[in-house]
Design a protein around this motif. Structure first.
Motif, PDB file in Angstrom:
ATOM      1  N   LYS A 158       0.937  -0.739  -0.179  1.00 19.49           N
ATOM      2  CA  LYS A 158      -0.142  -0.013  -0.370  1.00 19.49           C
ATOM      3  C   LYS A 158       0.357   0.799   0.097  1.00 19.49           C
ATOM      4  O   LYS A 158       2.074   1.798   1.364  1.00 19.49           O
ATOM      5  N   ALA A 159       0.755   1.650  -0.964  1.00 14.39           N
ATOM      6  CA  ALA A 159       1.483   3.766  -1.447  1.00 14.39           C
ATOM      7  C   ALA A 159       0.428   4.716  -1.236  1.00 14.39           C
ATOM      8  O   ALA A 159      -0.372   4.512  -1.573  1.00 14.39           O
ATOM      9  N   HIS A 160       0.918   5.193  -0.115  1.00 11.46           N
ATOM     10  CA  HIS A 160       0.514   6.695   0.209  1.00 11.46           C
ATOM     11  C   HIS A 160       0.732   8.393   0.197  1.00 11.46           C
ATOM     12  O   HIS A 160       2.281   7.961   0.408  1.00 11.46           O
ATOM     13  N   ILE A 161      -0.245   9.061  -0.835  1.00 15.62           N
ATOM     14  CA  ILE A 161       0.807   9.933  -0.457  1.00 15.62           C
ATOM     15  C   ILE A 161      -0.362  11.320   0.286  1.00 15.62           C
ATOM     16  O   ILE A 161      -1.664  11.102  -0.498  1.00 15.62           O
ATOM     17  N   SER A 162      -0.071  12.486   0.889  1.00 21.55           N
ATOM     18  CA  SER A 162      -0.948  13.144   1.848  1.00 21.55           C
ATOM     19  C   SER A 162      -0.116  14.944   1.139  1.00 21.55           C
ATOM     20  O   SER A 162       0.992  14.811   1.391  1.00 21.55           O
ATOM     21  N   PHE A 163      -1.752  15.660   0.741  1.00 20.37           N
ATOM     22  CA  PHE A 163      -1.821  17.301   0.826  1.00 20.37           C
ATOM     23  C   PHE A 163      -1.756  17.781   1.992  1.00 20.37           C
ATOM     24  O   PHE A 163      -2.866  17.196   2.530  1.00 20.37           O
ATOM     25  N   SER A 164      -0.624  18.202   2.835  1.00 22.34           N
ATOM     26  CA  SER A 164      -1.945  19.754   3.542  1.00 22.34           C
ATOM     27  C   SER A 164      -0.884  21.019   3.558  1.00 22.34           C
ATOM     28  O   SER A 164       0.238  20.925   3.147  1.00 22.34           O
ATOM     29  N   ILE A 182       4.015  17.151   2.400  1.00 22.62           N
ATOM     30  CA  ILE A 182       3.635  16.156   1.784  1.00 22.62           C
ATOM     31  C   ILE A 182       3.714  14.807   2.736  1.00 22.62           C
ATOM     32  O   ILE A 182       5.170  15.347   3.600  1.00 22.62           O
ATOM     33  N   GLY A 183       3.315  14.374   2.464  1.00 26.09           N
ATOM     34  CA  GLY A 183       3.888  12.263   3.531  1.00 26.09           C
ATOM     35  C   GLY A 183       3.481  11.912   2.587  1.00 26.09           C
ATOM     36  O   GLY A 183       2.870  11.619   1.508  1.00 26.09           O
ATOM     37  N   ASN A 184       4.386  10.800   2.973  1.00 22.48           N
ATOM     38  CA  ASN A 184       4.532   9.773   1.589  1.00 22.48           C
ATOM     39  C   ASN A 184       4.559   8.680   2.597  1.00 22.48           C
ATOM     40  O   ASN A 184       5.768   8.495   2.935  1.00 22.48           O
ATOM     41  N   GLN A 185       3.883   7.787   1.910  1.00 24.65           N
ATOM     42  CA  GLN A 185       3.907   6.275   3.321  1.00 24.65           C
ATOM     43  C   GLN A 185       3.080   4.952   2.467  1.00 24.65           C
ATOM     44  O   GLN A 185       2.726   5.088   1.720  1.00 24.65           O
ATOM     45  N   LEU A 186       4.329   4.553   2.591  1.00 28.17           N
ATOM     46  CA  LEU A 186       4.701   2.781   1.932  1.00 28.17           C
ATOM     47  C   LEU A 186       4.324   1.475   2.667  1.00 28.17           C
ATOM     48  O   LEU A 186       5.563   1.982   4.248  1.00 28.17           O
ATOM     49  N   GLU A 187       3.336   0.974   2.800  1.00 23.68           N
ATOM     50  CA  GLU A 187       2.897  -0.870   4.220  1.00 23.68           C
ATOM     51  C   GLU A 187       3.399  -1.496   2.994  1.00 23.68           C
ATOM     52  O   GLU A 187       2.982  -1.712   1.974  1.00 23.68           O
ATOM     53  N   VAL A 188       4.408  -2.372   3.466  1.00 23.59           N
ATOM     54  CA  VAL A 188       4.734  -3.788   2.980  1.00 23.59           C
ATOM     55  C   VAL A 188       5.122  -4.962   3.936  1.00 23.59           C
ATOM     56  O   VAL A 188       5.201  -4.561   4.994  1.00 23.59           O
TER      57      VAL A 188
END
Length: 209
Positions: free
Chosen positions: A94-100, A115-121
């Motif tokens: 699961k790969a997510h990106i967020s902007f605030s 910015i936030g960048n999250q990778l779940e493996v």
């Protein structure tokens, strides 16, 4: 002009990308083929340039999940689409990106963002965060990561500076765009966004509620 009306300028392309986003979100087996999505992304990118579409920063705010990416070679030459694309796995990766918007904003940095960048493996999670700058007239969001957090089975095992000895976060807005990573957004809808990265690849994210 609203985001929805902008997307309707290219209805066939919007339909393909909407179907791809919906199929990924609902985990349905019937979804547009990868080649069709690559073609739709390229058409959307071309239309955005030709029509000089612009999107406000507010339309990007929120959390997004990556659902489709292409190789850096994705482009159209003489009517022929080149480059491959593929859907990301729905469960294991699961790969997510967020902007605030940052807590404090100045007139000098009206396009400032976070910015936030999250990778779940599996049970492992890597999260990177940092400042960003949105250039609305170009739909370009430049960014850099300064903080990193590692978690295993939901437990934080490391949290700290990601770029020790490579500049401070406060220096970000003094750096030139040429030094930074960026996304060039060419389609922004209510449920998905699409952009080309500095490395040349295309990406499609869906809104993650």
């Amino acid at each position: 002009m609203t985001v929805e009306s902008k997307s309707s300028v290219i209805p066939a392309v919007a339909t393909t990308l909407t179907e791809a986003a919906s199929a990924f979100r609902d985990s349905t087996p019937k979804r547009p083929k990868a080649a069709a999505v690559v073609s739709a992304l390229l058409e959307a990118e071309k239309a955005a340039k030709q029509q000089r579409l612009t999107y406000p920063m507010e339309s990007l705010l929120g959390n997004w999940r990556l659902c489709f990416v292409t190789t850096a070679k994705a482009k159209e030459q003489s009517g022929i689409v080149r480059g491959r694309g593929w859907y990301l796995p729905k469960v294991f990766i699961k790969a997510h990106i967020s902007f605030s918007k940052p807590a404090e904003m100045s007139v000098e940095n009206a396009g400032a963002a976070a910015i936030g960048n999250q990778l779940e493996v599996g049970a492992f999670t890597l999260k990177l965060t940092g400042p960003a700058l949105y250039l609305g007239k170009k739909n370009l969001l430049a960014f850099d990561f300064y903080q990193m957090q590692l978690s295993l089975f939901g437990r934080v095992i490391y949290s700290g500076n990601f770029r020790k000895g490579q500049g401070e976060e406060g220096d970000f807005y003094q750096r030139s765009i040429g030094e930074l990573a960026f996304f060039s957004f060419f389609m922004v809808a209510e449920d998905f966004i699409a952009a080309r990265g500095r490395g040349g690849g295309l990406a499609l994210w869906i809104r993650d509620n």
